[in-house]
Scaffold this motif. Structure first.
Motif: not given
Length: 233
Positions: A5-12, A128-139
């Protein structure tokens, strides 16, 4: 089994000029990527009885000329749906999201790779990333499509940032259920054609099934043609 995820990027770049980031992630979470023909720990695939699982990297190159894109095309073309009738994809930044948090952050990856998943008849895509739940139809391509994957955002496992409380209004027609609560999900693959998905809302010590949906694998759909060669992807 994990994907970054974005927290694992750790680019220096000043310290590690010759590296591409993910120093701690790659050291602590070595995945069996070579077994799937991948050259990177950031994307790979594996089989669980009846299902082919693809882990994609939202924070490494995914354009058509990238190694990840070429690997994904080869991986999808090699799936035998008689052996693994279910195909599930996991990534971090959601391609479909009606929450105001992180809106549009997965859009460039969607534009690059969505057609590959659609033509391969992927069944479900988890993000993940968004701290909530959401289910879409087939898209597919922002429209309801019976041959597209079901897209599910399941970034509600708990975090120090709090919940993403603000969803856009009105709810888009392709979004079937959404809720800013902590919780967890369970996908139970029952056989080659049917599976049941349940999202459990967690309130303190209680777990409550707030959203439940039966899925039918696209490998069993007479209306959705499966690819027979790499040329069809």
């Amino acid at each position: 089994m994990v994907t970054e995820g974005n927290h694992e990027v750790e680019s220096f770049p000043v310290i590690y000029r010759e590296l591409e980031g993910f120093i701690a992630y790659n050291a602590r979470w070595p995945m069996p990527y070579e077994e799937s023909g991948s050259t990177s720990n950031l994307y790979y695939s594996f089989d669980v009885v009846g299902a082919h699982i693809i882990m994609l990297g939202s924070y490494t190159n995914f354009e058509a000329e990238s190694d990840q894109y070429k690997w994904l095309m080869t991986d999808l073309a090699g799936i035998d749906r008689t052996v693994t009738p279910w195909v599930v994809v996991l990534l971090h930044a959601p391609w479909y999201n009606s929450n105001e948090a992180h809106k549009g952050e997965g859009e460039s990856m969607r534009k690059s790779m969505e057609e590959l998943l659609y033509l391969a008849r992927v069944d479900v895509v988890y993000a993940g990333h968004v701290h909530a739940y959401e289910r879409f139809t087939r898209v597919y391509n922002n429209k309801k499509d019976p041959c597209g994957p079901v897209y599910i955002t399941i970034g509600d496992g708990g975090n120090k940032e709090g919940l993403a409380m603000s969803f856009e209004k009105p709810s888009p027609s392709i979004s079937e259920y959404r809720e800013p609560s902590f919780g967890h999900g369970r996908l139970r693959i029952l056989n080659s054609t049917h599976a049941i998905w349940a999202w459990h809302r967690n309130n303190e010590s209680n777990s409550h099934v707030a959203d439940e949906q039966w899925f039918e694998s696209l490998s069993s759909s007479k209306a959705c043609k499966l690819p027979v060669s790499r040329d069809e992807l």
